[in-house]
Design a protein around this motif. Structure first.
Motif, PDB file in Angstrom:
ATOM      1  N   THR A  14       0.746  -1.036  -0.084  1.00 23.39           N
ATOM      2  CA  THR A  14       0.044  -0.148  -0.012  1.00 23.39           C
ATOM      3  C   THR A  14       0.939   1.186   0.009  1.00 23.39           C
ATOM      4  O   THR A  14       1.373   1.724   1.196  1.00 23.39           O
ATOM      5  CB  THR A  14      -0.947   0.020   1.405  1.00 23.39           C
ATOM      6  N   PRO A  15       1.167   1.665  -1.135  1.00 25.15           N
ATOM      7  CA  PRO A  15       2.144   3.098  -1.224  1.00 25.15           C
ATOM      8  C   PRO A  15       1.358   3.976  -0.405  1.00 25.15           C
ATOM      9  O   PRO A  15       0.068   4.432  -0.916  1.00 25.15           O
ATOM     10  CB  PRO A  15       2.267   3.178  -2.647  1.00 25.15           C
ATOM     11  N   GLU A  16       2.171   4.822   0.176  1.00 23.48           N
ATOM     12  CA  GLU A  16       1.609   5.939   0.890  1.00 23.48           C
ATOM     13  C   GLU A  16       2.208   7.443   0.202  1.00 23.48           C
ATOM     14  O   GLU A  16       3.392   7.249   0.298  1.00 23.48           O
ATOM     15  CB  GLU A  16       1.809   6.057   2.377  1.00 23.48           C
ATOM     16  N   PRO A  17       1.253   8.348   0.032  1.00 19.05           N
ATOM     17  CA  PRO A  17       1.845   9.654  -0.511  1.00 19.05           C
ATOM     18  C   PRO A  17       2.739  10.344   0.684  1.00 19.05           C
ATOM     19  O   PRO A  17       2.517  10.041   1.765  1.00 19.05           O
ATOM     20  CB  PRO A  17       0.924  10.257  -0.619  1.00 19.05           C
ATOM     21  N   LYS A  18       3.816  11.001   0.284  1.00 24.35           N
ATOM     22  CA  LYS A  18       4.585  11.702   1.082  1.00 24.35           C
ATOM     23  C   LYS A  18       4.012  12.944   1.607  1.00 24.35           C
ATOM     24  O   LYS A  18       3.127  13.501   0.654  1.00 24.35           O
ATOM     25  CB  LYS A  18       5.999  12.219   0.476  1.00 24.35           C
ATOM     26  N   SER A  19       3.808  13.170   2.913  1.00 23.63           N
ATOM     27  CA  SER A  19       3.522  14.614   3.267  1.00 23.63           C
ATOM     28  C   SER A  19       3.797  15.766   2.738  1.00 23.63           C
ATOM     29  O   SER A  19       5.281  15.894   2.568  1.00 23.63           O
ATOM     30  CB  SER A  19       3.662  14.607   4.865  1.00 23.63           C
ATOM     31  N   LEU A  20       3.293  16.532   2.528  1.00 21.63           N
ATOM     32  CA  LEU A  20       3.323  17.854   1.655  1.00 21.63           C
ATOM     33  C   LEU A  20       4.062  18.873   2.549  1.00 21.63           C
ATOM     34  O   LEU A  20       4.742  19.523   2.292  1.00 21.63           O
ATOM     35  CB  LEU A  20       2.322  18.332   0.901  1.00 21.63           C
ATOM     36  N   SER A  21       3.895  18.666   4.036  1.00 21.97           N
ATOM     37  CA  SER A  21       4.353  19.590   4.623  1.00 21.97           C
ATOM     38  C   SER A  21       5.881  19.204   5.004  1.00 21.97           C
ATOM     39  O   SER A  21       6.142  18.459   5.328  1.00 21.97           O
ATOM     40  CB  SER A  21       3.543  19.713   6.041  1.00 21.97           C
ATOM     41  N   SER A  22       6.593  20.217   4.515  1.00 24.49           N
ATOM     42  CA  SER A  22       7.971  19.829   4.959  1.00 24.49           C
ATOM     43  C   SER A  22       8.483  20.430   6.479  1.00 24.49           C
ATOM     44  O   SER A  22       7.985  21.208   6.603  1.00 24.49           O
ATOM     45  CB  SER A  22       8.913  20.656   3.948  1.00 24.49           C
ATOM     46  N   SER A  23       9.119  19.680   6.854  1.00 20.26           N
ATOM     47  CA  SER A  23       9.668  19.836   8.098  1.00 20.26           C
ATOM     48  C   SER A  23      10.893  20.714   8.157  1.00 20.26           C
ATOM     49  O   SER A  23      11.678  20.567   7.517  1.00 20.26           O
ATOM     50  CB  SER A  23      10.017  18.722   9.127  1.00 20.26           C
ATOM     51  N   LYS A  24      10.837  21.871   8.940  1.00 25.12           N
ATOM     52  CA  LYS A  24      11.898  22.785   8.976  1.00 25.12           C
ATOM     53  C   LYS A  24      13.023  22.228   9.700  1.00 25.12           C
ATOM     54  O   LYS A  24      12.935  21.985  10.788  1.00 25.12           O
ATOM     55  CB  LYS A  24      11.223  24.328   9.595  1.00 25.12           C
ATOM     56  N   LYS A  25      14.171  22.409   9.306  1.00 24.99           N
ATOM     57  CA  LYS A  25      15.609  21.823   9.713  1.00 24.99           C
ATOM     58  C   LYS A  25      16.145  23.033  10.466  1.00 24.99           C
ATOM     59  O   LYS A  25      16.198  24.066   9.492  1.00 24.99           O
ATOM     60  CB  LYS A  25      16.265  21.103   8.859  1.00 24.99           C
ATOM     61  N   LEU A  26      16.610  22.828  11.435  1.00 22.29           N
ATOM     62  CA  LEU A  26      17.187  23.904  12.225  1.00 22.29           C
ATOM     63  C   LEU A  26      18.728  24.155  11.730  1.00 22.29           C
ATOM     64  O   LEU A  26      19.356  22.908  11.590  1.00 22.29           O
ATOM     65  CB  LEU A  26      17.153  23.846  13.622  1.00 22.29           C
ATOM     66  N   VAL A  27      19.250  25.277  11.379  1.00 23.92           N
ATOM     67  CA  VAL A  27      20.495  25.264  10.993  1.00 23.92           C
ATOM     68  C   VAL A  27      21.264  25.663  12.331  1.00 23.92           C
ATOM     69  O   VAL A  27      20.866  26.089  13.485  1.00 23.92           O
ATOM     70  CB  VAL A  27      20.826  26.397  10.182  1.00 23.92           C
ATOM     71  N   PRO A  28      22.620  25.291  12.428  1.00 25.28           N
ATOM     72  CA  PRO A  28      23.441  25.276  13.822  1.00 25.28           C
ATOM     73  C   PRO A  28      23.033  26.773  14.556  1.00 25.28           C
ATOM     74  O   PRO A  28      22.938  26.705  15.677  1.00 25.28           O
ATOM     75  CB  PRO A  28      24.795  25.123  13.254  1.00 25.28           C
ATOM     76  N   TRP A  29      23.030  27.795  13.648  1.00 23.22           N
ATOM     77  CA  TRP A  29      23.205  29.135  14.468  1.00 23.22           C
ATOM     78  C   TRP A  29      21.463  29.368  15.013  1.00 23.22           C
ATOM     79  O   TRP A  29      21.134  30.089  15.580  1.00 23.22           O
ATOM     80  CB  TRP A  29      23.444  30.352  13.636  1.00 23.22           C
ATOM     81  N   GLU A  30      20.566  28.576  14.389  1.00 18.51           N
ATOM     82  CA  GLU A  30      19.054  28.770  14.795  1.00 18.51           C
ATOM     83  C   GLU A  30      19.046  27.865  16.227  1.00 18.51           C
ATOM     84  O   GLU A  30      17.851  28.057  16.804  1.00 18.51           O
ATOM     85  CB  GLU A  30      18.156  28.371  13.965  1.00 18.51           C
ATOM     86  N   GLU A  31      19.832  26.900  16.415  1.00 18.24           N
ATOM     87  CA  GLU A  31      19.538  26.256  17.634  1.00 18.24           C
ATOM     88  C   GLU A  31      20.025  26.614  18.911  1.00 18.24           C
ATOM     89  O   GLU A  31      19.515  26.472  19.832  1.00 18.24           O
ATOM     90  CB  GLU A  31      20.509  24.744  17.492  1.00 18.24           C
ATOM     91  N   LYS A  32      20.926  27.675  18.920  1.00 18.62           N
ATOM     92  CA  LYS A  32      21.248  28.298  20.116  1.00 18.62           C
ATOM     93  C   LYS A  32      20.606  29.655  20.245  1.00 18.62           C
ATOM     94  O   LYS A  32      20.382  30.295  19.017  1.00 18.62           O
ATOM     95  CB  LYS A  32      22.988  28.637  20.298  1.00 18.62           C
ATOM     96  N   TRP A  33      20.284  30.164  21.286  1.00 19.12           N
ATOM     97  CA  TRP A  33      19.903  31.564  21.703  1.00 19.12           C
ATOM     98  C   TRP A  33      20.742  32.359  21.418  1.00 19.12           C
ATOM     99  O   TRP A  33      21.876  32.456  22.323  1.00 19.12           O
ATOM    100  CB  TRP A  33      19.083  31.680  22.995  1.00 19.12           C
ATOM    101  N   THR A  34      20.925  33.448  20.829  1.00 21.42           N
ATOM    102  CA  THR A  34      21.836  34.756  20.611  1.00 21.42           C
ATOM    103  C   THR A  34      21.273  35.911  20.768  1.00 21.42           C
ATOM    104  O   THR A  34      20.191  36.147  20.616  1.00 21.42           O
ATOM    105  CB  THR A  34      22.757  34.472  19.562  1.00 21.42           C
TER     106      THR A  34
END
Length: 67
Positions: free
Chosen positions: A36-56
């Protein structure tokens, strides 16, 4: 000079094509396809870049109070 006997060529070519078809079918039948092939979800998960992981804290020198 003897003539080339081509009377067996048709059966040779036919059996070769049949053998290749059977070999191809056996090779393709070994693949496992998802039932049963399932379609991929259209909502892309936002990946954090290293400078967004820390609070500055950003300092804006132009907005600092004047002396």
């Amino acid at each position: 000079m003897p003539q080339l006997d081509t009377s067996t060529w048709s059966i040779t070519i036919l059996s070769m094509v049949l053998t290749l078809f059977i070999a191809l079918q056996l090779k393709v039948s070994k693949y496992k396809y998802p039932e049963t092939p399932e379609p991929k979800s259209l909502s892309s998960s936002k990946k954090l870049v290293p400078w967004e992981e820390k609070w500055t804290k950003i300092y804006l020198p132009l907005l600092s109070p004047q002396r």
